[in-house]
Design a protein around this motif. Structure first.
Motif, PDB file in Angstrom:
ATOM      1  N   LEU A 206       0.824  -1.214   0.000  1.00 58.29           N
ATOM      2  CA  LEU A 206       0.000   0.000   0.000  1.00 58.29           C
ATOM      3  C   LEU A 206       0.857   1.261   0.000  1.00 58.29           C
ATOM      4  O   LEU A 206       0.549   2.233  -0.701  1.00 58.29           O
ATOM      5  N   TRP A 207       1.945   1.274   0.767  1.00 58.77           N
ATOM      6  CA  TRP A 207       2.804   2.452   0.824  1.00 58.77           C
ATOM      7  C   TRP A 207       3.421   2.741  -0.542  1.00 58.77           C
ATOM      8  O   TRP A 207       3.515   3.896  -0.966  1.00 58.77           O
ATOM      9  N   THR A 208       3.814   1.688  -1.254  1.00 60.47           N
ATOM     10  CA  THR A 208       4.362   1.853  -2.601  1.00 60.47           C
ATOM     11  C   THR A 208       3.323   2.481  -3.527  1.00 60.47           C
ATOM     12  O   THR A 208       3.625   3.417  -4.286  1.00 60.47           O
ATOM     13  N   LEU A 209       2.091   1.991  -3.465  1.00 64.51           N
ATOM     14  CA  LEU A 209       1.033   2.524  -4.322  1.00 64.51           C
ATOM     15  C   LEU A 209       0.731   3.980  -3.989  1.00 64.51           C
ATOM     16  O   LEU A 209       0.489   4.795  -4.886  1.00 64.51           O
ATOM     17  N   LEU A 210       0.756   4.314  -2.698  1.00 67.93           N
ATOM     18  CA  LEU A 210       0.501   5.701  -2.303  1.00 67.93           C
ATOM     19  C   LEU A 210       1.604   6.623  -2.824  1.00 67.93           C
ATOM     20  O   LEU A 210       1.322   7.720  -3.329  1.00 67.93           O
ATOM     21  N   ARG A 211       2.845   6.198  -2.700  1.00 61.16           N
ATOM     22  CA  ARG A 211       3.953   7.020  -3.199  1.00 61.16           C
ATOM     23  C   ARG A 211       3.865   7.188  -4.712  1.00 61.16           C
ATOM     24  O   ARG A 211       4.116   8.273  -5.247  1.00 61.16           O
ATOM     25  N   TYR A 212       3.487   6.103  -5.412  1.00 66.46           N
ATOM     26  CA  TYR A 212       3.360   6.192  -6.867  1.00 66.46           C
ATOM     27  C   TYR A 212       2.213   7.121  -7.261  1.00 66.46           C
ATOM     28  O   TYR A 212       2.363   7.996  -8.125  1.00 66.46           O
ATOM     29  N   SER A 213       1.073   6.954  -6.603  1.00 67.61           N
ATOM     30  CA  SER A 213      -0.116   7.735  -6.989  1.00 67.61           C
ATOM     31  C   SER A 213       0.047   9.218  -6.697  1.00 67.61           C
ATOM     32  O   SER A 213      -0.611  10.055  -7.320  1.00 67.61           O
ATOM     33  N   THR A 214       0.916   9.569  -5.759  1.00 69.97           N
ATOM     34  CA  THR A 214       1.144  10.983  -5.433  1.00 69.97           C
ATOM     35  C   THR A 214       2.383  11.543  -6.130  1.00 69.97           C
ATOM     36  O   THR A 214       2.790  12.675  -5.841  1.00 69.97           O
ATOM     37  N   GLY A 215       2.962  10.769  -7.041  1.00 71.05           N
ATOM     38  CA  GLY A 215       4.077  11.257  -7.840  1.00 71.05           C
ATOM     39  C   GLY A 215       5.396  11.374  -7.107  1.00 71.05           C
ATOM     40  O   GLY A 215       6.290  12.099  -7.534  1.00 71.05           O
ATOM     41  N   ARG A 216       5.550  10.664  -5.992  1.00 77.88           N
ATOM     42  CA  ARG A 216       6.771  10.787  -5.195  1.00 77.88           C
ATOM     43  C   ARG A 216       7.753   9.641  -5.414  1.00 77.88           C
ATOM     44  O   ARG A 216       8.828   9.630  -4.831  1.00 77.88           O
ATOM     45  N   LEU A 217       7.387   8.693  -6.267  1.00 78.34           N
ATOM     46  CA  LEU A 217       8.222   7.509  -6.460  1.00 78.34           C
ATOM     47  C   LEU A 217       9.086   7.661  -7.707  1.00 78.34           C
ATOM     48  O   LEU A 217       8.575   7.913  -8.799  1.00 78.34           O
ATOM     49  N   THR A 218      10.397   7.549  -7.562  1.00 78.68           N
ATOM     50  CA  THR A 218      11.291   7.581  -8.725  1.00 78.68           C
ATOM     51  C   THR A 218      11.297   6.207  -9.382  1.00 78.68           C
ATOM     52  O   THR A 218      10.932   5.197  -8.760  1.00 78.68           O
ATOM     53  N   LEU A 219      11.738   6.153 -10.634  1.00 72.58           N
ATOM     54  CA  LEU A 219      11.821   4.877 -11.337  1.00 72.58           C
ATOM     55  C   LEU A 219      12.775   3.930 -10.610  1.00 72.58           C
ATOM     56  O   LEU A 219      12.474   2.752 -10.411  1.00 72.58           O
ATOM     57  N   GLU A 220      13.930   4.435 -10.200  1.00 76.02           N
ATOM     58  CA  GLU A 220      14.906   3.592  -9.507  1.00 76.02           C
ATOM     59  C   GLU A 220      14.329   3.022  -8.210  1.00 76.02           C
ATOM     60  O   GLU A 220      14.494   1.828  -7.910  1.00 76.02           O
ATOM     61  N   ALA A 221      13.638   3.861  -7.448  1.00 77.87           N
ATOM     62  CA  ALA A 221      13.030   3.397  -6.201  1.00 77.87           C
ATOM     63  C   ALA A 221      11.937   2.368  -6.488  1.00 77.87           C
ATOM     64  O   ALA A 221      11.798   1.374  -5.763  1.00 77.87           O
ATOM     65  N   ALA A 222      11.159   2.606  -7.543  1.00 76.13           N
ATOM     66  CA  ALA A 222      10.084   1.676  -7.901  1.00 76.13           C
ATOM     67  C   ALA A 222      10.648   0.303  -8.245  1.00 76.13           C
ATOM     68  O   ALA A 222      10.109  -0.728  -7.824  1.00 76.13           O
ATOM     69  N   LEU A 223      11.742   0.282  -9.012  1.00 78.33           N
ATOM     70  CA  LEU A 223      12.347  -0.995  -9.381  1.00 78.33           C
ATOM     71  C   LEU A 223      12.933  -1.699  -8.159  1.00 78.33           C
ATOM     72  O   LEU A 223      12.882  -2.933  -8.057  1.00 78.33           O
TER      73      LEU A 223
END
Length: 271
Positions: A206-223
């Motif tokens: 859930l935390w990953t999805l929240l960071r992604y949906s709010t535009g705070r997740l970088t590609l490197e962090a996502a991977l």
């Protein structure tokens, strides 16, 4: 002088989701990969590029279903050289990928799709060389969305939006090590839950999805987060050719690919 690497096997996914393919229904054909794109089927174009790529040799075609293969003269023609083994598709893309990789039985393996009608030898060779150098088990090709939007402003593409920019998929993957299987099995679990968002959130975090949906997740962090969830190292290669983000699973995309091929003189695009 450095030794040339041995050629890689390849997997082409050519099955369809339950319910069929919108392009196949619209064109009245038995499978979407058999859609005509500027005078040649999409699958013929894909196999032609893979067979022409010096860094590849032989592979597995997963799909279409057996009835289509048996009834199609085009399928018989494409399989006649004997360098590509056909297997039946599984219940979805991820399950089909696992089955096809098991049939290949070796790594590294290039994985792509049968509707990738704008694929080129240059793109395949460049992706394989760069992906082999990435320290990861599973490597995905990503195309910057700004390049795709500039090249094809009329085309609607799925965009992965990160803090450091948006990316489109390329349907190019390198299964670099056997550990990548864990990533594909993870993909299959998520795919099976695509109509159950709560369970998808549990799988991805859930935390990953929240960071992604709010535009705070970088590609490197996502991977990095995806790697931990999937149980294998996931890396990426940046692909600059906007055409590699275009597949032909809709009528609009088929028309776009046809216009690109005709404008490029068709055969010149494959090089």
């Amino acid at each position: 002088m450095p030794q040339a690497r041995p050629p890689l096997p390849y997997v082409v996914l050519a099955g369809e989701r339950p319910g069929g393919n919108a392009l196949a229904r619209a064109r009245g054909i038995p499978a979407g990969v058999l859609a005509d794109v500027a005078g040649e089927t999409a699958l013929s174009r894909v196999l032609g590029v893979l067979r022409s790529s010096p860094g590849l040799k032989g592979g597995v075609l997963c799909g279409p279903v057996a009835d289509v293969v048996a009834a199609s003269g085009e399928m018989q023609r494409l399989l006649a050289p004997g360098d590509v083994r056909w297997i039946a598709p599984a219940s979805g893309p991820a399950a089909s990928a696992v089955a096809a990789l098991d049939a290949v039985g070796a790594c590294p393996v290039l994985l792509t799709t049968g509707d990738h009608a704008l694929l080129t030898v240059a793109a395949v060779e460049r992706f394989c060389e760069q992906a082999l150098a990435v320290q990861a088990d599973l490597v995905v090709g990503l195309v910057p969305h700004d390049r795709v939007r500039a090249a094809f402003p009329q085309s609607r593409r799925t965009v992965l939006k990160f803090r450091d920019g948006g990316f489109c998929g390329s349907n190019l993957f390198l299964v670099r090590t056997p550990a990548a299987r864990a990533g594909i099995l993870f993909w299959r679990r998520v795919e099976q839950l695509r109509k159950q968002p709560t369970k998808i959130a549990r799988e991805l975090g859930l935390w990953t999805l929240l960071r992604y949906s709010t535009g705070r997740l970088t590609l490197e962090a996502a991977l990095g987060l995806l790697s931990r969830r999937a149980g294998c190292r996931v890396g990426f290669v940046r692909i600059e050719d906007a055409r590699i983000a275009v597949d032909v699973d809709t009528v609009a995309d088929r028309d776009l690919a046809t216009s690109i091929l005709r404008a490029a003189g068709d055969s010149g695009l494959r090089a």
